[in-house]
Write a protein that holds these residues in place. Structure first.
Motif, mmCIF file in Angstrom:
data_model
loop_
_atom_site.group_PDB
_atom_site.id
_atom_site.type_symbol
_atom_site.label_atom_id
_atom_site.label_comp_id
_atom_site.label_asym_id
_atom_site.label_seq_id
_atom_site.Cartn_x
_atom_site.Cartn_y
_atom_site.Cartn_z
ATOM 1 N N MET A 80 37.719 28.167 32.042
ATOM 2 C CA MET A 80 38.281 29.203 32.910
ATOM 3 C C MET A 80 39.579 29.652 32.256
ATOM 4 S SD MET A 80 38.230 31.104 35.674
ATOM 5 C CE MET A 80 37.011 30.320 36.741
ATOM 6 N N ILE A 81 39.642 30.916 31.845
ATOM 7 C CA ILE A 81 40.772 31.422 31.075
ATOM 8 C C ILE A 81 41.768 32.102 32.006
ATOM 9 C CG2 ILE A 81 41.470 32.788 29.081
ATOM 10 C CD1 ILE A 81 39.416 30.543 28.511
ATOM 11 N N GLY A 82 43.019 31.684 31.971
ATOM 12 C CA GLY A 82 44.061 32.327 32.747
ATOM 13 C C GLY A 82 44.694 33.459 31.959
ATOM 14 N N ALA A 106 40.827 34.083 35.185
ATOM 15 C CA ALA A 106 41.615 34.228 36.405
ATOM 16 C C ALA A 106 42.788 35.156 36.125
ATOM 17 C CB ALA A 106 42.122 32.868 36.882
ATOM 18 N N LEU A 107 42.940 36.192 36.935
ATOM 19 C CA LEU A 107 44.026 37.150 36.781
ATOM 20 C C LEU A 107 45.215 36.681 37.622
ATOM 21 C CD1 LEU A 107 41.903 40.392 37.032
ATOM 22 C CD2 LEU A 107 42.868 39.386 34.966
ATOM 23 N N LYS A 125 42.141 26.236 38.433
ATOM 24 C CA LYS A 125 41.744 25.198 37.466
ATOM 25 C C LYS A 125 41.478 25.785 36.074
ATOM 26 C CE LYS A 125 39.871 21.811 40.743
ATOM 27 N NZ LYS A 125 40.548 22.354 41.933
ATOM 28 N N VAL A 126 42.387 26.653 35.632
ATOM 29 C CA VAL A 126 42.210 27.248 34.314
ATOM 30 C C VAL A 126 42.344 26.182 33.237
ATOM 31 C CG1 VAL A 126 43.042 29.498 35.092
ATOM 32 C CG2 VAL A 126 44.636 27.901 34.049
ATOM 33 N N THR A 127 41.626 26.398 32.146
ATOM 34 C CA THR A 127 41.618 25.453 31.037
ATOM 35 C C THR A 127 42.446 25.941 29.844
ATOM 36 O OG1 THR A 127 39.556 26.466 30.262
ATOM 37 C CG2 THR A 127 39.390 24.489 31.661
ATOM 38 N N ARG A 128 42.641 27.264 29.764
ATOM 39 C CA ARG A 128 43.484 27.876 28.732
ATOM 40 C C ARG A 128 44.222 29.050 29.381
ATOM 41 N NH1 ARG A 128 40.655 27.066 23.234
ATOM 42 N NH2 ARG A 128 38.684 26.053 23.755
#
Length: 569
Positions: A80-82, A106-107, A125-128
């Motif tokens: 999940m990319i932030g 996620a924005l 729960k972003v991963t990057r």
């Protein structure tokens, strides 16, 4: 009973990646290679073909194997990319690149404080994280929270000057270009494939993450296509290629759709502004002869009250679309007075949970609609007007607006309680009150939910309450936050807090507590969430027998006192 759209049914909507509705359509083969983007801050310009190439390279940089210089994102659900940044060409490119490789993102608001950012990172729960260079320190501080599980090596620069030792999106793109890595194709997606998360307050509580799927966006595109096809004979000057000033934040659903997801449905030039500045905005309109302005009511209020508007040439503007909050008719008329005679000022009602908008006002000449109507349902959408007892309201009677259709989202990310409260048997409970007449025209009544709209952005009273409770000295035992008069428009409310002092607060004294809480909440919350309505110490917070806070009692008492005070002046 259910109310259906007056538009004809939609054609079959494909079960596919939303990118297929944006690029590679047969009609686009006839398009000239026009200028699609101008980034005002840097002066960078690019054509449609250059833009498409950059998105393909961006998708390759994100999706290619690590051994080829890419990040190896494979869309298998583990990532999940932030995204956190102001408007920029890189922000546009990375959104579409991630959609191409079916990796959800996620924005996150670029205005987030550390408190808000920690919450957003925990919820999504972003991963990057890809973040603008100027916002990097905020992210590095947030990941120190023990509940945020992101390591520093998973943070990249999105836009801005490179930071020593930290990869940027542009550098990764350059690397796959130098390595001549084969371009990644558009990866397949289903209607229920998660595309991205939008932060929204929903109906109450701290911000929630709204789940938008590829199917939601594809369906939304088809809705707009049907609307536009029927409107063509009535468009007049708007039938020519438009020049649009892109100033709304792209991390908000309005800006996201207006400047990114719907930018290739018809040829148009988008002049991208990093953020709002009234003087710069007026100069940009004149400089580029802008035809289309996308705004929120508070921005319109700033424009009509700025001295420069009287000397700004707005003759090129043929339409202003206002969204994100209610636009008072008086303010719309004031804005219209600065435009040419044939220009229009339209209001749009939208919410993240319906992907974008459930209503549209057909182009002038299509229907003889009352001036005060919000509009009619977009194609493929069904509505109910529901009383508090769950029964359908009569024609013309106000009640809560419920919506159903394939543009209604799946729900909130990892929030079963909010889903149970908001989504009922396939219907979205909007929390807003509307009425509908016998023709299927909808009229906004009021905002039933407690959420406030400040400068076009949702503000949750409970979020502010939680921050006040979190003061390290534990100064209050109870609190209620609600909206009171004092916004930029007659309709807009500003947050005000009523507090009950705890034992430690009583020792400190009311004046000292208010001073401490003023400083604390301003350090913890974005400026638009500040308690511009003030803080008041009360003996108790009025509640119903079931424990629900009676905010209206507090609001009415405040307004009564305020009105009495104004009368004396």
């Amino acid at each position: 009973m259910p109310i259906h759209s007056l538009y004809p049914p939609l054609p079959p909507v494909p079960d596919a990646n939303v990118v297929h509705t944006m690029f590679g359509r047969p009609d686009q083969a006839e398009w000239p290679d026009y200028t699609i983007h101008v980034e005002e801050k840097t002066g960078r310009k690019r054509t449609y073909k250059h833009f498409l190439k950059q998105v393909e390279l961006g998708a390759t940089a994100l999706g290619a194997k690590l051994s080829h210089g890419g990040l190896g994102l494979n869309g298998d659900g583990d990532e999940m990319i932030g995204l956190m940044g102001d408007n920029s060409l890189e922000y546009i490119d990375i959104i579409l690149s991630l959609l191409m490789v079916t990796t959800p993102f996620a924005l996150i608001s670029a205005y987030s404080t550390r408190f808000e950012l920690v919450h957003a990172l925990k919820v999504t729960k972003v991963t990057r994280v890809f973040v603008d260079a100027k916002l990097l320190d905020n992210v590095l501080a947030a990941i120190e929270d023990p509940d945020v599980h992101i390591t520093p090596d998973k943070i990249y620069i999105l836009s801005g000057q490179p930071v020593n030792g930290r990869k940027s999106f542009g550098q990764i793109v350059d690397l796959v270009m130098r390595n001549k890595v084969p371009l990644e194709p558009v990866r397949p997606a289903k209607k229920d494939t998660l595309a991205y998360l939008l932060m929204s307050s929903g109906t109450s509580g701290l911000p929630k993450a709204v789940m938008i799927t590829h199917g939601n966006d594809t369906f939304s595109h088809y809705q707009l296509t049907v609307i536009n096809q029927l409107a063509v004979p009535f468009l007049g000057p708007r039938a020519t290629m438009q020049i649009i000033v892109g100033v709304l934040p792209m991390f908000h659903t309005y800006g996201l759709h207006a400047y990114v997801l719907r930018a290739t449905l018809a040829p148009a030039t988008y002049v991208i502004l990093e953020k709002w500045n009234t003087v710069q905005y007026l100069k940009t309109i004149t400089k580029y002869r802008a035809t289309t302005l996308t705004l929120i009511p508070s921005a319109i209020h700033q424009l009509v009250n700025h001295p420069d508007i009287k000397t700004t040439d707005l003759s090129s503007v043929n339409i202003i679309i206002s969204g994100a909050a209610y636009l008072p008719p008086e303010l719309a008329a004031q804005m219209k007075s600065f435009l040419n005679e044939k220009s229009v000022v339209e209001q749009m009602y939208g919410l993240s949970e319906s992907t974008l908008v459930p209503f549209t006002r057909p182009t002038e000449g299509m229907l003889n609609m009352p001036a005060n109507t919000t509009g009619i349902l977009v194609p493929g959408l069904t509505a109910r007007i529901v009383r508090e007892d769950g029964t359908d309201a009569a024609t013309g009677e106000a009640g809560e607006l419920w919506l159903r259709g394939d543009n209604i989202v799946r729900g909130y990310w990892n929030n079963s309680q909010a889903n149970a409260n908001t989504f009922v048997d396939g219907w979205l409970r909007t929390g807003d009150r509307f009425s509908a007449d016998a023709k299927g025209y909808f009229f906004f009544a009021d905002r039933a939910k407690d959420t406030l709209k400040v400068s076009g952005t949702q503000v949750s009273p409970m979020e502010i309450e939680d921050v006040l409770f979190a003061h390290p000295e534990k100064l209050i035992s109870d609190v209620s936050v609600a909206g009171v008069s004092g916004g930029r428009t007659d309709d807009e409310k500003v947050p005000r807090a009523w507090i009950v002092l705890s034992s430690s607060g009583q020792k400190k004294g009311p004046a000292a507590v208010i001073t401490a809480l003023e400083q604390w909440h301003r350090e913890s919350l974005s400026k638009y969430k500040w308690l511009r309505g003030g803080i008041e110490v009360v003996k108790e917070i009025p509640k119903t027998p079931t424990g629900k806070i009676m905010r209206r009692v507090l609001q009415e008492e405040y307004e009564r006192r305020a009105k009495k005070s104004w009368a004396k002046l």
